[in-house]
Motif scaffolding. Structure first.
Motif, PDB file in Angstrom:
ATOM      1  N   GLY A  26       0.805  -1.214   0.000  1.00 62.28           N
ATOM      2  CA  GLY A  26       0.000   0.000   0.000  1.00 62.28           C
ATOM      3  C   GLY A  26       0.837   1.262   0.000  1.00 62.28           C
ATOM      4  N   ASN A  27       2.043   1.176  -0.564  1.00 66.49           N
ATOM      5  CA  ASN A  27       2.991   2.303  -0.597  1.00 66.49           C
ATOM      6  C   ASN A  27       3.382   2.776   0.804  1.00 66.49           C
ATOM      7  OD1 ASN A  27       3.151   2.377  -3.418  1.00 66.49           O
ATOM      8  ND2 ASN A  27       1.293   3.615  -3.533  1.00 66.49           N
ATOM      9  N   SER A  28       3.376   1.866   1.761  1.00 62.66           N
ATOM     10  CA  SER A  28       3.723   2.225   3.136  1.00 62.66           C
ATOM     11  C   SER A  28       5.229   2.355   3.300  1.00 62.66           C
ATOM     12  CB  SER A  28       3.188   1.176   4.108  1.00 62.66           C
ATOM     13  OG  SER A  28       3.804  -0.069   3.870  1.00 62.66           O
ATOM     14  N   VAL A  29       5.611   3.125   4.305  1.00 61.39           N
ATOM     15  CA  VAL A  29       7.009   3.334   4.661  1.00 61.39           C
ATOM     16  C   VAL A  29       7.239   2.675   6.014  1.00 61.39           C
ATOM     17  CG1 VAL A  29       8.750   5.070   5.242  1.00 61.39           C
ATOM     18  CG2 VAL A  29       7.155   5.487   3.368  1.00 61.39           C
ATOM     19  N   ASP A  30       8.352   1.981   6.142  1.00 60.72           N
ATOM     20  CA  ASP A  30       8.700   1.336   7.412  1.00 60.72           C
ATOM     21  C   ASP A  30       8.664   2.392   8.523  1.00 60.72           C
ATOM     22  OD1 ASP A  30      10.080   0.267   9.630  1.00 60.72           O
ATOM     23  OD2 ASP A  30      11.313  -1.002   8.346  1.00 60.72           O
ATOM     24  N   PRO A  31       7.846   2.198   9.548  1.00 58.81           N
ATOM     25  CA  PRO A  31       7.716   3.207  10.607  1.00 58.81           C
ATOM     26  C   PRO A  31       8.985   3.404  11.442  1.00 58.81           C
ATOM     27  CG  PRO A  31       6.498   1.223  11.183  1.00 58.81           C
ATOM     28  CD  PRO A  31       6.981   1.041   9.772  1.00 58.81           C
ATOM     29  N   THR A  32       9.949   2.478  11.355  1.00 53.58           N
ATOM     30  CA  THR A  32      11.193   2.669  12.108  1.00 53.58           C
ATOM     31  C   THR A  32      12.147   3.614  11.391  1.00 53.58           C
ATOM     32  OG1 THR A  32      12.300   0.740  11.134  1.00 53.58           O
ATOM     33  CG2 THR A  32      11.021   0.372  13.155  1.00 53.58           C
ATOM     34  N   LEU A  33      11.875   3.921  10.126  1.00 52.37           N
ATOM     35  CA  LEU A  33      12.718   4.849   9.375  1.00 52.37           C
ATOM     36  C   LEU A  33      12.411   6.291   9.767  1.00 52.37           C
ATOM     37  CD1 LEU A  33      12.864   3.666   5.638  1.00 52.37           C
ATOM     38  CD2 LEU A  33      14.795   4.104   7.139  1.00 52.37           C
ATOM     39  N   ASN A  34      13.439   7.073   9.926  1.00 48.47           N
ATOM     40  CA  ASN A  34      13.304   8.506  10.111  1.00 48.47           C
ATOM     41  C   ASN A  34      12.543   9.061   8.899  1.00 48.47           C
ATOM     42  OD1 ASN A  34      14.386  11.282   9.320  1.00 48.47           O
ATOM     43  ND2 ASN A  34      15.165  11.110  11.411  1.00 48.47           N
ATOM     44  N   LYS A  35      11.530   9.873   9.130  1.00 46.07           N
ATOM     45  CA  LYS A  35      10.663  10.356   8.041  1.00 46.07           C
ATOM     46  C   LYS A  35      11.438  11.153   6.982  1.00 46.07           C
ATOM     47  CE  LYS A  35       6.391  10.741  10.789  1.00 46.07           C
ATOM     48  NZ  LYS A  35       5.968   9.420  10.745  1.00 46.07           N
ATOM     49  N   ASN A  36      12.349  12.011   7.410  1.00 46.69           N
ATOM     50  CA  ASN A  36      13.138  12.797   6.453  1.00 46.69           C
ATOM     51  C   ASN A  36      14.075  11.903   5.642  1.00 46.69           C
ATOM     52  OD1 ASN A  36      11.948  15.230   7.250  1.00 46.69           O
ATOM     53  ND2 ASN A  36      13.481  15.562   8.840  1.00 46.69           N
ATOM     54  N   TYR A  37      14.656  10.930   6.311  1.00 47.31           N
ATOM     55  CA  TYR A  37      15.544   9.982   5.635  1.00 47.31           C
ATOM     56  C   TYR A  37      14.753   9.161   4.621  1.00 47.31           C
ATOM     57  CZ  TYR A  37      19.194   6.354   5.225  1.00 47.31           C
ATOM     58  OH  TYR A  37      20.153   5.475   4.772  1.00 47.31           O
ATOM     59  N   ALA A  38      13.576   8.705   5.007  1.00 44.77           N
ATOM     60  CA  ALA A  38      12.725   7.937   4.093  1.00 44.77           C
ATOM     61  C   ALA A  38      12.385   8.769   2.862  1.00 44.77           C
ATOM     62  CB  ALA A  38      11.462   7.481   4.808  1.00 44.77           C
ATOM     63  N   ALA A  39      12.091  10.054   3.062  1.00 48.63           N
ATOM     64  CA  ALA A  39      11.769  10.938   1.932  1.00 48.63           C
ATOM     65  C   ALA A  39      12.971  11.082   0.997  1.00 48.63           C
ATOM     66  CB  ALA A  39      11.319  12.301   2.437  1.00 48.63           C
ATOM     67  N   GLN A  40      14.173  11.201   1.570  1.00 54.84           N
ATOM     68  CA  GLN A  40      15.392  11.283   0.744  1.00 54.84           C
ATOM     69  C   GLN A  40      15.579  10.004  -0.062  1.00 54.84           C
ATOM     70  OE1 GLN A  40      18.189  12.035   3.968  1.00 54.84           O
ATOM     71  NE2 GLN A  40      18.714  14.000   3.025  1.00 54.84           N
ATOM     72  N   LEU A  41      15.408   8.869   0.584  1.00 57.97           N
ATOM     73  CA  LEU A  41      15.572   7.585  -0.087  1.00 57.97           C
ATOM     74  C   LEU A  41      14.545   7.422  -1.200  1.00 57.97           C
ATOM     75  CD1 LEU A  41      16.198   5.253   3.001  1.00 57.97           C
ATOM     76  CD2 LEU A  41      17.897   6.103   1.368  1.00 57.97           C
ATOM     77  N   MET A  42      13.304   7.804  -0.924  1.00 61.78           N
ATOM     78  CA  MET A  42      12.261   7.697  -1.939  1.00 61.78           C
ATOM     79  C   MET A  42      12.575   8.592  -3.131  1.00 61.78           C
ATOM     80  SD  MET A  42       8.847   7.147   0.468  1.00 61.78           S
ATOM     81  CE  MET A  42       8.062   8.545  -0.138  1.00 61.78           C
ATOM     82  N   SER A  43      13.041   9.787  -2.858  1.00 63.32           N
ATOM     83  CA  SER A  43      13.376  10.721  -3.937  1.00 63.32           C
ATOM     84  C   SER A  43      14.466  10.144  -4.832  1.00 63.32           C
ATOM     85  CB  SER A  43      13.833  12.054  -3.334  1.00 63.32           C
ATOM     86  OG  SER A  43      14.300  12.913  -4.332  1.00 63.32           O
ATOM     87  N   THR A  44      15.485   9.578  -4.215  1.00 64.04           N
ATOM     88  CA  THR A  44      16.599   8.994  -4.977  1.00 64.04           C
ATOM     89  C   THR A  44      16.158   7.747  -5.733  1.00 64.04           C
ATOM     90  OG1 THR A  44      18.212   9.823  -3.387  1.00 64.04           O
ATOM     91  CG2 THR A  44      18.911   7.994  -4.779  1.00 64.04           C
ATOM     92  N   CYS A  45      15.497   6.852  -5.045  1.00 63.77           N
ATOM     93  CA  CYS A  45      15.179   5.537  -5.616  1.00 63.77           C
ATOM     94  C   CYS A  45      14.017   5.564  -6.598  1.00 63.77           C
ATOM     95  CB  CYS A  45      14.924   4.535  -4.507  1.00 63.77           C
ATOM     96  SG  CYS A  45      16.383   4.210  -3.510  1.00 63.77           S
ATOM     97  N   LEU A  71      21.467   4.374  13.862  1.00 65.26           N
ATOM     98  CA  LEU A  71      20.397   3.450  14.243  1.00 65.26           C
ATOM     99  C   LEU A  71      19.473   4.080  15.284  1.00 65.26           C
ATOM    100  CD1 LEU A  71      22.266   0.023  14.435  1.00 65.26           C
ATOM    101  CD2 LEU A  71      21.015   1.021  12.507  1.00 65.26           C
ATOM    102  N   GLN A  72      20.049   4.815  16.209  1.00 66.90           N
ATOM    103  CA  GLN A  72      19.251   5.481  17.238  1.00 66.90           C
ATOM    104  C   GLN A  72      18.312   6.527  16.639  1.00 66.90           C
ATOM    105  OE1 GLN A  72      22.611   6.914  19.565  1.00 66.90           O
ATOM    106  NE2 GLN A  72      22.019   5.546  21.252  1.00 66.90           N
ATOM    107  N   GLN A  73      18.680   7.064  15.485  1.00 65.19           N
ATOM    108  CA  GLN A  73      17.914   8.148  14.859  1.00 65.19           C
ATOM    109  C   GLN A  73      17.029   7.661  13.708  1.00 65.19           C
ATOM    110  OE1 GLN A  73      20.716  11.241  13.792  1.00 65.19           O
ATOM    111  NE2 GLN A  73      21.853  10.869  15.666  1.00 65.19           N
ATOM    112  N   GLY A  74      16.936   6.337  13.535  1.00 64.08           N
ATOM    113  CA  GLY A  74      16.109   5.795  12.459  1.00 64.08           C
ATOM    114  C   GLY A  74      16.761   5.890  11.096  1.00 64.08           C
ATOM    115  N   LEU A  75      18.097   5.917  11.068  1.00 64.27           N
ATOM    116  CA  LEU A  75      18.839   6.049   9.819  1.00 64.27           C
ATOM    117  C   LEU A  75      19.538   4.758   9.408  1.00 64.27           C
ATOM    118  CD1 LEU A  75      20.491   9.566  10.445  1.00 64.27           C
ATOM    119  CD2 LEU A  75      18.334   9.055   9.273  1.00 64.27           C
ATOM    120  N   GLY A  76      19.021   3.635   9.851  1.00 66.37           N
ATOM    121  CA  GLY A  76      19.554   2.346   9.412  1.00 66.37           C
ATOM    122  C   GLY A  76      18.962   2.013   8.052  1.00 66.37           C
ATOM    123  N   LEU A  77      19.798   1.787   7.061  1.00 62.74           N
ATOM    124  CA  LEU A  77      19.302   1.595   5.698  1.00 62.74           C
ATOM    125  C   LEU A  77      18.552   0.276   5.525  1.00 62.74           C
ATOM    126  CD1 LEU A  77      19.150   2.802   2.863  1.00 62.74           C
ATOM    127  CD2 LEU A  77      21.308   1.641   2.346  1.00 62.74           C
TER     128      LEU A  77
END
Length: 136
Positions: A26-45, A71-77
């Motif tokens: 459903g186009n969901s994002v892993d909730p453990t990912l930092n929201k800003n980091y997830a947005a960066q990854l989505m933009s790139t990928c 990892l503490q900040q939700g930036l584990g790839l």
């Protein structure tokens, strides 16, 4: 093993290896990912599915304890990275090594030394994987 995972502080991860974290059911994002980091990854990928990103977005060219701080900040790839922080059994070590570079370095040296003592399997008793995540 938790110390050895810090090898992910250098290198690249290809989008297809973590796509499930940014484009799940459903186009969901892993909730453990930092929201800003997830947005960066989505933009790139999403722009180029063949792209690769740094495993450590903060200090990509350094072998350091930033991996654990990430990892503490939700930036584990990868999920395998982030679970080290979300699992209560490994979180204390993540916290310790994020706080203390000398403690991390000592643990990594001990772990890599032990790994170096593992006997190499050759011939019919070994298996060099084409993809480290699956048997040939």
């Amino acid at each position: 093993m938790i110390a050895l995972c810090a090898a992910h502080t250098v290198g690249l991860g290809h989008c297809n290896k973590f796509a499930n974290r940014i484009n799940g059911p459903g186009n969901s994002v892993d909730p453990t990912l930092n929201k800003n980091y997830a947005a960066q990854l989505m933009s790139t990928c999403l722009a180029n599915a063949n792209s690769a990103v740094f495993l450590d977005p903060v200090t990509p060219g350094a072998f350091d304890n930033q991996y654990y701080k990430n990892l503490q900040q939700g930036l584990g790839l990868f999920s395998s990275d982030e679970v080290l922080y979300t699992d209560t059994r490994s979180r204390p070590l993540v916290d310790l090594w994020a706080q203390s570079s000398p403690a991390f370095e000592q643990a990594f040296v001990e772990a890599i030394t032990k790994m170096g003592r593992i006997g190499v399997k050759t011939g019919s008793s070994g298996n060099i994987r084409q993809d480290c995540r699956a048997c040939n």
